[in-house]
Write a protein that holds these residues in place. Structure first.
Motif, PDB file in Angstrom:
ATOM      1  N   THR A  76      44.758  35.667  43.109  1.00  0.00           N
ATOM      2  CA  THR A  76      45.519  36.551  43.982  1.00  0.00           C
ATOM      3  C   THR A  76      44.700  37.748  44.434  1.00  0.00           C
ATOM      4  N   PHE A  77      43.856  38.274  43.533  1.00  0.00           N
ATOM      5  CA  PHE A  77      43.114  39.495  43.839  1.00  0.00           C
ATOM      6  C   PHE A  77      41.633  39.190  44.050  1.00  0.00           C
ATOM      7  N   ASP A  78      40.854  40.240  44.243  1.00  0.00           N
ATOM      8  CA  ASP A  78      39.455  40.114  44.616  1.00  0.00           C
ATOM      9  C   ASP A  78      38.674  39.353  43.551  1.00  0.00           C
ATOM     10  N   VAL A  79      37.963  38.341  43.983  1.00  0.00           N
ATOM     11  CA  VAL A  79      37.199  37.528  43.045  1.00  0.00           C
ATOM     12  C   VAL A  79      36.011  38.299  42.492  1.00  0.00           C
ATOM     13  N   CYS A  80      35.468  39.237  43.252  1.00  0.00           N
ATOM     14  CA  CYS A  80      34.289  39.984  42.787  1.00  0.00           C
ATOM     15  C   CYS A  80      34.589  40.790  41.534  1.00  0.00           C
ATOM     16  N   VAL A  81      35.814  41.246  41.403  1.00  0.00           N
ATOM     17  CA  VAL A  81      36.172  42.032  40.215  1.00  0.00           C
ATOM     18  C   VAL A  81      36.111  41.161  38.975  1.00  0.00           C
ATOM     19  N   GLU A  89      39.307  39.644  28.750  1.00  0.00           N
ATOM     20  CA  GLU A  89      40.012  40.601  29.584  1.00  0.00           C
ATOM     21  C   GLU A  89      40.666  39.903  30.776  1.00  0.00           C
ATOM     22  N   ILE A  90      40.019  38.869  31.303  1.00  0.00           N
ATOM     23  CA  ILE A  90      40.617  38.105  32.397  1.00  0.00           C
ATOM     24  C   ILE A  90      41.899  37.419  31.922  1.00  0.00           C
ATOM     25  N   LYS A  91      41.879  36.865  30.710  1.00  0.00           N
ATOM     26  CA  LYS A  91      43.088  36.240  30.168  1.00  0.00           C
ATOM     27  C   LYS A  91      44.197  37.269  29.955  1.00  0.00           C
ATOM     28  N   ARG A  92      43.809  38.470  29.578  1.00  0.00           N
ATOM     29  CA  ARG A  92      44.801  39.527  29.407  1.00  0.00           C
ATOM     30  C   ARG A  92      45.429  39.896  30.748  1.00  0.00           C
ATOM     31  N   GLN A  93      44.628  40.006  31.777  1.00  0.00           N
ATOM     32  CA  GLN A  93      45.153  40.310  33.102  1.00  0.00           C
ATOM     33  C   GLN A  93      46.033  39.172  33.624  1.00  0.00           C
ATOM     34  N   GLU A  94      45.672  37.940  33.301  1.00  0.00           N
ATOM     35  CA  GLU A  94      46.501  36.801  33.699  1.00  0.00           C
ATOM     36  C   GLU A  94      47.875  36.872  33.036  1.00  0.00           C
ATOM     37  N   ALA A  95      47.909  37.239  31.741  1.00  0.00           N
ATOM     38  CA  ALA A  95      49.185  37.321  31.023  1.00  0.00           C
ATOM     39  C   ALA A  95      50.053  38.453  31.572  1.00  0.00           C
ATOM     40  N   ARG A 157      49.599  49.254  38.395  1.00  0.00           N
ATOM     41  CA  ARG A 157      48.562  48.320  38.809  1.00  0.00           C
ATOM     42  C   ARG A 157      47.545  49.049  39.689  1.00  0.00           C
ATOM     43  N   LYS A 158      46.289  48.869  39.397  1.00  0.00           N
ATOM     44  CA  LYS A 158      45.220  49.519  40.147  1.00  0.00           C
ATOM     45  C   LYS A 158      45.021  48.835  41.495  1.00  0.00           C
ATOM     46  N   PRO A 159      44.301  49.491  42.404  1.00  0.00           N
ATOM     47  CA  PRO A 159      44.055  48.860  43.713  1.00  0.00           C
ATOM     48  C   PRO A 159      43.340  47.517  43.618  1.00  0.00           C
ATOM     49  N   ASP A 160      42.486  47.333  42.601  1.00  0.00           N
ATOM     50  CA  ASP A 160      41.795  46.053  42.470  1.00  0.00           C
ATOM     51  C   ASP A 160      42.665  44.975  41.818  1.00  0.00           C
ATOM     52  N   GLY A 161      43.899  45.321  41.454  1.00  0.00           N
ATOM     53  CA  GLY A 161      44.822  44.344  40.889  1.00  0.00           C
ATOM     54  C   GLY A 161      44.883  44.320  39.379  1.00  0.00           C
ATOM     55  N   SER A 162      44.014  45.040  38.712  1.00  0.00           N
ATOM     56  CA  SER A 162      44.007  45.052  37.244  1.00  0.00           C
ATOM     57  C   SER A 162      44.995  46.087  36.715  1.00  0.00           C
ATOM     58  N   THR A 163      45.440  45.880  35.499  1.00  0.00           N
ATOM     59  CA  THR A 163      46.386  46.780  34.828  1.00  0.00           C
ATOM     60  C   THR A 163      45.811  47.158  33.475  1.00  0.00           C
ATOM     61  N   GLU A 164      45.771  48.443  33.191  1.00  0.00           N
ATOM     62  CA  GLU A 164      45.166  48.909  31.946  1.00  0.00           C
ATOM     63  C   GLU A 164      46.180  48.959  30.807  1.00  0.00           C
ATOM     64  N   HIS A 165      47.350  49.563  31.046  1.00  0.00           N
ATOM     65  CA  HIS A 165      48.344  49.753  29.983  1.00  0.00           C
ATOM     66  C   HIS A 165      49.716  49.265  30.462  1.00  0.00           C
TER      67      HIS A 165
END
Length: 493
Positions: A76-81, A89-95, A157-165
């Motif tokens: 869904t989000f930028d592949v470069c990230v 961390e990718i699995k965490r973002q997927e969950a 959710r950050k602009p790049d699509g990731s979520t920290e907390h």
């Protein structure tokens, strides 16, 4: 006037539904639809043409069914990230994304149930407002609840699509799920009323047309009404998945553990209330042929361990309920346009119930001729329950649908007997521990051993001991005095 031989092409009846139902955007989740049970088409005997092929629509291709495709965070989000993150961390973002996407799909399904089913049936007077309120329950109140969580997750959710907390959001939001207890507790009565209303041709016709329409995704109305419950029990799995991919030194670790503890408590509490509501529903629909069939064990029951349809060795269909401490054998009947359960025999206490696992072929079907010409399938999956107390005795050979269903019944009955037996032993221990043995041999209630009573018992024991010692000493003194006198007389002589 037009000529009578003019050909008129009739319109398709299915396409008329589009004018009644507003268009609803549906891009749901594939995983959800796979876990839900596909609904069964309901045929009407009085309307055989409902599902029969129409001559004017044979060459028309079937309507395309909308399907939900699985959405992944990495797609869904930028592949470069993604190249800058570790696999964990990718699995965490997927969950986390799956949690957010599930909320969005749930909201769309709840709105769909209201727009495509509730509002049209109310507008067309297919059901009364009271009946719809009973079937849909507090569905409307769940929509803003999940919209709130979706908004919170999107804000962090950050602009790049990731979520920290996300842990602190879940800890603050999950207590709102306590409002689910009223919705889940109403589901037993809602399902029964919906099944009863499907006997109405208008209701059946409307639901069938919705099922054939693309927006339903081949899901029945009850599938949409049951989605909130299935979502509720899925939260612990989603949170554990996020926690599993969260590093131990991450600040979200503690909040996620607290959130899992909260949701487990909520699910357990709602499960208890739903079980009590189900038990009360069936107890209210028991019909007693005589007053002697009433049993306090039924009235005091709070949970239905299991229930379902079984057959006896004569082929009679019975509906059997296993409550906490009593087994009730009934026959399903219709009373006042409601499905009720008439007691077939006297209720059997679980404590005195004898359970036998019968081998295939061991049961003889009713009547020698019938048993001789019966096939092997009709003498399989039997078990026997019996009961004898004084002059009363019962014995029933019951047949389950298959071996798995039979094993479930056996396990439930055995567990109920073990629970009743353990409760009886604990009750006997408590009754014995309620009494203390006093010094004089009497039983004193444990709850009454106050300081005053302990002082009284001490005084009584001291007095009794002193008295006995004094009496013994007096007897010894008299015996010694008499012996000395006799010796003195002998010496004098």
């Amino acid at each position: 006037q037009e000529p009578s031989n003019k050909r008129v092409k009739p319109l398709s009846r299915v396409t008329s539904l589009a004018s009644l139902i507003p268009p609803v955007r549906a891009t749901p989740l594939k995983r959800f639809s796979q876990t839900l049970q596909r609904s069964i088409s309901f045929r009407s005997d009085s309307r055989p043409d409902l599902l029969s092929p129409r001559p004017w629509s044979r060459n028309v291709p079937p309507a395309n069914t909308k399907r939900r495709d699985s959405k992944l965070w990495s797609e869904t989000f930028d592949v470069c990230v993604n190249h800058m993150l570790t696999s964990k961390e990718i699995k965490r973002q997927e969950a986390i994304f799956e949690l957010s996407q599930g909320e969005e799909d749930l909201i769309e399904d709840l709105k769909l149930a209201k727009k495509a089913y509730h509002d049209p049936m109310l507008k067309l007077s297919i059901m009364t407002e009271q009946e719809l309120n009973q079937i849909f329950g507090t569905l409307d109140s769940l929509i803003p609840l999940h919209e709130d969580l979706l908004r919170r997750l999107q804000e962090v959710r950050k602009p790049d699509g990731s979520t920290e907390h996300v842990g602190h959001i879940l800890v603050g939001w999950l207590p709102c799920l306590n409002s689910y207890d009223s919705y889940c507790s109403n589901q037993v009565a809602a399902k029964a009323l919906l099944d009863h209303k499907k006997q109405d041709h208008r209701v059946q016709d409307f639901l069938q047309r919705c099922l054939e329409s693309p927006f339903s995704r081949k899901l029945d109305l009850w599938n949409f009404l049951d989605i909130p419950r299935s979502r509720l029990v899925k939260y612990p799995l989603l949170l554990r998945e996020i926690l599993r991919h969260t590093p131990n030194d991450h600040s979200d670790q503690q909040h996620l553990e607290e959130a899992i503890h909260i949701i487990q408590g909520i699910v357990a509490e709602i499960n208890i209330k739903t079980g009590e509501s189900e038990c009360q529903y069936y107890k209210e629909r028991l019909i007693y042929l005589e007053e002697g069939q009433r049993d306090s064990l039924i009235d005091n029951s709070r949970v239905v361990c299991c229930h379902g349809e079984l057959k006896n060795n004569r082929g009679v269909k019975l509906h059997v309920f296993l409550f906490e401490e009593v087994l009730v054998i009934t026959r399903a009947i219709t009373h006042n346009e409601q499905l009720c359960y008439q007691l077939y025999r006297q209720p059997i206490p679980v404590r005195e119930l004898v359970l036998e696992d019968l081998q295939d072929g061991e049961v003889r079907l009713g009547g020698s001729i019938r048993g001789a010409f019966s096939n092997n399938e009709r003498i399989k999956n039997f078990f026997r329950v019996s009961f004898k107390s004084g002059s009363q005795s019962q014995s029933h050979s019951l047949q389950a649908n298959d071996s798995f269903n039979k094993q479930q019944w056996l396990n439930c009955i055995r567990q109920a007997k073990e629970k009743v037996t353990c409760a009886g032993k604990v009750g006997m221990l408590n009754s014995e521990q309620r009494f203390l043995l006093s010094p004089n041999g009497s039983r004193v209630p444990r709850g009454e051993t106050t300081l005053e009573q302990m002082d009284q018992s001490d005084c009584e024991s001291d007095c009794s001991m002193d008295t006995s010692e004094i009496s013994v000493d007096c007897e010894r003194m008299e015996q010694t005095n008499s012996c000395e006198n006799e010796k003195q007389i002998e010496t004098n002589v």
